[in-house]
Scaffold this active site. Structure first.
Site, short mmCIF file in Angstrom:
data_model
loop_
_atom_site.label_atom_id
_atom_site.label_comp_id
_atom_site.label_asym_id
_atom_site.label_seq_id
_atom_site.Cartn_x
_atom_site.Cartn_y
_atom_site.Cartn_z
N CYS A 42 -22.82 21.76 -7.76
CA CYS A 42 -23.86 22.06 -7.08
C CYS A 42 -24.59 20.79 -6.97
O CYS A 42 -25.46 20.53 -6.16
CB CYS A 42 -24.71 23.10 -7.92
SG CYS A 42 -24.91 22.59 -9.73
N HIS A 145 -28.13 24.98 -12.36
CA HIS A 145 -27.93 24.79 -11.24
C HIS A 145 -28.85 23.88 -10.32
O HIS A 145 -30.11 24.25 -10.52
CB HIS A 145 -27.86 26.21 -10.47
CG HIS A 145 -27.49 26.47 -9.02
ND1 HIS A 145 -26.33 25.99 -8.51
CD2 HIS A 145 -28.32 26.53 -7.88
CE1 HIS A 145 -26.24 25.83 -7.21
NE2 HIS A 145 -27.37 26.25 -6.63
#
Length: 214
Positions: A42, A145
């Site tokens: 990510c 994330h």
């Protein structure tokens, strides 16, 4: 209105449309480049989505940054030990420096209405991500994330790699409301700014509106 700093780093989307660096599935929605999630990359996707081109960074380049930051041959603290990514904030900030940008951490106790959006190239959010076994069995721990937010042609977009396509957030007022909602949760916001070439013209806290500087 799109900020001048955003235009400084604006890539030619026509040059990027037909490129894929193998970092994940990509989509183009109304000329917006969007790299989708693979493994724990990510951080890589957030950077490429922020700069709107797949060739801005590669996995091997970010792995090299991990080694530069901590020259070890095993268990590098800046990434996943199995080599799937999961890059930490040090790698993100170092990568931005290589593209003449800097990241400024935003204190979520502040009201985002103080932001000078015209001086900010883009935004990176760090949010909790629940881990699961397959799709159905949650695991008793969380990871973090990374996702990018960017103003493109005067409209703000959420370029989260977990989304199927970019999500329109609206104009400046609507974007500030979105940031306010995000900062009420356990989310960390980083402002991405272009490094000013001429040090004599640097403005202290230029990412804040003048009345909030000091």
């Amino acid at each position: 209105m799109e900020s001048p700093s955003a235009r400084t780093h604006e890539n030619s989307l026509g040059d990027c449309e037909n490129k894929n660096n193998g970092n994940g599935n990509t989509t183009m929605m109304q000329g917006i480049y969007h790299e989708r999630q693979t493994r724990h990359l990510c951080g890589l996707h957030a950077l490429n989505n922020l700069f709107q081109c797949p060739d801005t960074f590669s996995k091997s380049e970010l792995d090299d940054y991990c080694t530069t930051l901590t020259p070890r041959n095993w268990l590098n603290p800046h990434r996943s030990w199995i080599g799937w990514g999961n890059y930490d904030v040090n790698v993100i900030m170092y990568a931005l420096q290589q593209r003449n940008c800097e990241a400024v951490w935003f204190d979520r106790r502040r009201n985002p209405q103080c932001l000078n959006l015209s001086a900010i190239f883009g935004f990176i959010l760090n949010v909790p991500a629940q881990m699961s076994l397959g799709y159905y069995i949650p695991l008793p721990f969380q990871m973090r994330h990374w996702l990018a937010l960017r103003c493109i042609n005067g409209i703000y977009y959420n370029l989260d790699s977990k989304l199927r396509e970019p999500r329109c957030l609206g104009n400046e007022e609507e974007f500030i409301e979105f940031l306010s909602s995000q900062l009420q949760m356990d989310h960390e916001l980083f402002l991405v700014l272009n490094v000013e070439a001429d040090s004599t013209q640097k403005v202290q806290q230029r990412w804040l509106l003048p009345q909030f500087r000091g």
